[in-house]
Design a protein around this motif. Structure first.
Motif, PDB file in Angstrom:
ATOM      1  N   LEU A  11       0.851  -1.183   0.000  1.00  0.00           N
ATOM      2  CA  LEU A  11       0.000   0.000   0.000  1.00  0.00           C
ATOM      3  C   LEU A  11       0.892   1.240   0.000  1.00  0.00           C
ATOM      4  O   LEU A  11       1.868   1.312   0.751  1.00  0.00           O
ATOM      5  CB  LEU A  11      -0.888   0.024   1.247  1.00  0.00           C
ATOM      6  N   VAL A  12       0.565   2.190  -0.830  1.00  0.00           N
ATOM      7  CA  VAL A  12       1.285   3.456  -0.838  1.00  0.00           C
ATOM      8  C   VAL A  12       0.944   4.203   0.454  1.00  0.00           C
ATOM      9  O   VAL A  12      -0.208   4.265   0.865  1.00  0.00           O
ATOM     10  CB  VAL A  12       0.877   4.298  -2.061  1.00  0.00           C
ATOM     11  N   GLY A  13       1.952   4.768   1.102  1.00  0.00           N
ATOM     12  CA  GLY A  13       1.751   5.412   2.390  1.00  0.00           C
ATOM     13  C   GLY A  13       1.150   6.803   2.292  1.00  0.00           C
ATOM     14  O   GLY A  13       1.159   7.441   1.227  1.00  0.00           O
ATOM     15  N   PRO A  14       0.638   7.328   3.406  1.00  0.00           N
ATOM     16  CA  PRO A  14      -0.021   8.643   3.401  1.00  0.00           C
ATOM     17  C   PRO A  14       0.926   9.812   3.181  1.00  0.00           C
ATOM     18  O   PRO A  14       0.481  10.939   2.942  1.00  0.00           O
ATOM     19  CB  PRO A  14      -0.683   8.725   4.782  1.00  0.00           C
ATOM     20  N   THR A  15       2.251   9.582   3.254  1.00  0.00           N
ATOM     21  CA  THR A  15       3.207  10.661   2.992  1.00  0.00           C
ATOM     22  C   THR A  15       3.947  10.450   1.676  1.00  0.00           C
ATOM     23  O   THR A  15       5.087  10.905   1.508  1.00  0.00           O
ATOM     24  CB  THR A  15       4.214  10.782   4.157  1.00  0.00           C
ATOM     25  N   ARG A 410      -4.101  12.823   1.947  1.00  0.00           N
ATOM     26  CA  ARG A 410      -4.172  14.113   1.256  1.00  0.00           C
ATOM     27  C   ARG A 410      -4.107  13.868  -0.254  1.00  0.00           C
ATOM     28  O   ARG A 410      -3.555  12.869  -0.702  1.00  0.00           O
ATOM     29  CB  ARG A 410      -3.019  15.016   1.687  1.00  0.00           C
ATOM     30  N   ASP A 411      -4.621  14.826  -1.011  1.00  0.00           N
ATOM     31  CA  ASP A 411      -4.551  14.691  -2.470  1.00  0.00           C
ATOM     32  C   ASP A 411      -3.487  15.592  -3.089  1.00  0.00           C
ATOM     33  O   ASP A 411      -3.377  15.688  -4.316  1.00  0.00           O
ATOM     34  CB  ASP A 411      -5.915  14.950  -3.122  1.00  0.00           C
ATOM     35  N   ARG A 412      -2.688  16.226  -2.245  1.00  0.00           N
ATOM     36  CA  ARG A 412      -1.592  17.054  -2.745  1.00  0.00           C
ATOM     37  C   ARG A 412      -0.528  17.130  -1.659  1.00  0.00           C
ATOM     38  O   ARG A 412      -0.819  17.444  -0.507  1.00  0.00           O
ATOM     39  CB  ARG A 412      -2.099  18.456  -3.093  1.00  0.00           C
ATOM     40  N   LEU A 413       0.721  16.840  -2.042  1.00  0.00           N
ATOM     41  CA  LEU A 413       1.801  16.868  -1.061  1.00  0.00           C
ATOM     42  C   LEU A 413       3.100  17.267  -1.747  1.00  0.00           C
ATOM     43  O   LEU A 413       3.477  16.692  -2.763  1.00  0.00           O
ATOM     44  CB  LEU A 413       1.957  15.489  -0.399  1.00  0.00           C
TER      45      LEU A 413
END
Length: 448
Positions: A11-15, A410-413
């Motif tokens: 799974l791709v992480g939240p950061t 988030r949808d932008r980082l």
């Protein structure tokens, strides 16, 4: 005894971010500091998992690492509250801070090397997490990777777990990205194929001149010993130094194998004829099934085009029907020479009969294609029953994970956002909830 090859995708992480950390990985460096979309990246990966499960494949999930890695930063002398640790590291050593924020654990082909029970002397599935010593940002992964693998494959009667190899470049190990397996049926004793970039203790051997060789033959041999493999059915091949210097940082960027097929570029190996002879000799010990060497010539697809499109960083899978299929990124479809080659390939007399394209752009931009996103684990019927079932996919699990991603990501980082203490809190909340969804227990340092 029936066995299947399961795919355990990371799974791709939240950061998820683009920090351009990986020297020698052209895609990673060229997209440094681009704005990422963690939510889209995670959903793209999840869509690929669901698509393969819908094809009848056994599909599992590997949890991401916690990032930023506060524990690693504290080991390097940054102190105070977690927020202060991040701020100090960012101000004093931004490169170290960004390395401790790496999104690279999403590429679970590097998580470990796995040997099926059919190949091992004690008839258990063996796991060795990769030490990934060549890159600092990846070398901080193995402990948590080992925790996650032990939580999924948690029955000692069926699974054996080894500590990662010594943290030294002499035993640099990049996991399954440099390892594949050939067999007739998955439950048969197979040929384990290790590809290395250099000899650590013999500097008279050929080595790349521009980019580092990340895998040593000494590491591959150590894993073969740990996994109790039959030397007569174990083959070592050296990756060609010139293709490493062309940006082929792992073998799975220039070759892929499955069952009785090796699909590879003409320039993949240093001594191709010898490699083929070794594979045939090991494979034919107890086999009447023909072996297929599918070699892509330079004039058909250049090394550079193979790297740009990740033609070989594709999944080569056998469907329950027995049909062999290539799972390729959209970039292959968008390249005229690569698409043309693949269209011709599936009409030829080989086991590969179809190509299916997937959008994994968020991963591709950071330097990894479909094959990077999964760890292959061959499991017998009994071993399948022994796996932590909460880490296997079904319709309910997909829905739960979609909801989890949409709730927490988030949808932008941008890389500059990584020092936000709120992002750390969001990430830890998400990962704590994920460990409950997947029944992993406490696998992260912040949970201890």
């Amino acid at each position: 005894m029936k066995a299947v090859e399961a795919n355990f995708d990371g799974l791709v992480g939240p950061t998820h971010n683009y920090a351009g950390l990986s020297y020698g990985n052209v895609a990673s460096k060229s997209n440094a500091n681009a704005v990422s979309n963690p939510k889209q990246a995670a959903l793209q990966g999840l869509d690929k998992m669901k698509a393969l499960a819908d094809m009848g494949m056994m599909q599992g999930i590997l949890a991401p690492q916690e990032r930023p890695d506060i524990y690693a930063l504290r080991r390097l002398g940054f102190s105070g509250t977690d927020a202060q640790v991040m701020q100090k590291a960012y101000q004093q050593s931004p490169h170290i801070f960004l390395a401790c924020c790496s999104a690279s654990s999403m590429w679970t082909a590097n998580a470990a090397t796995v040997s099926p029970s059919a190949d091992t002397a004690d008839s258990r599935v063996h796991f060795t997490p990769a030490n990934l010593t060549n890159k600092f940002h990846r070398s901080i992964e193995p402990e948590v990777t080992g925790n996650i693998l032990k939580a999924i494959f948690n029955n000692e009667a069926h699974f054996a777990h080894h500590k990662h190899l010594p943290d030294n470049d002499h035993f640099g190990d990049e996991g399954a990205a440099n390892h594949t397996r050939f067999c007739e049926q998955y439950n048969d004793a197979g040929v384990e194929f290790f590809v290395y970039g250099k000899h650590a203790f013999d500097d008279s051997q050929a080595t790349p001149q521009k980019y580092p060789a990340r895998q040593t033959i000494e590491a591959s041999q150590a894993i073969a010993r740990l996994h109790q493999l039959d030397p007569a059915k174990t083959v070592y091949a050296q990756q060609h130094p010139d293709v490493i210097d062309a940006g082929v940082f792992h073998n799975d960027v220039i070759a892929v194998g499955n069952r009785n097929v090796l699909f590879y570029h003409q320039d993949a190996f240093l001594h191709t004829a010898n490699v083929k002879e070794q594979i045939k000799r090991a494979y034919d010990l107890n086999s009447e099934n023909p072996f297929h060497f599918i070699e892509v010539k330079r004039e058909q697809v250049s090394v550079q085009e193979a790297v740009n499109t990740y033609l070989f960083n594709t999944q080569l899978i056998s469907l329950p029907s027995g049909e062999m299929v290539i799972i390729a990124p959209m970039e292959c479809q968008q390249s005229d020479p690569v698409r043309g080659y693949l269209e011709a390939l599936i009409s030829q007399d080989t086991p590969i009969k179809d190509v299916r394209y997937f959008d994994v752009k968020q991963s591709m931009q950071n330097g990894g294609g479909p094959a990077c996103l999964r760890l292959r684990v061959v499991l017998s019927d009994a071993e399948q029953q022994a796996v932590n079932a909460a880490c296997l996919t079904n319709e309910e699990k997909f829905t739960q994970l979609q909801q989890w991603i949409n709730k927490h990501y988030r949808d932008r980082l941008h890389a500059d956002d990584l020092i936000d203490p709120q992002l750390l809190n969001e990430s830890r909340t998400a990962l704590d909830e994920l460990t409950q969804l997947l029944g992993l227990g406490s696998v992260y340092p912040f949970q201890k």
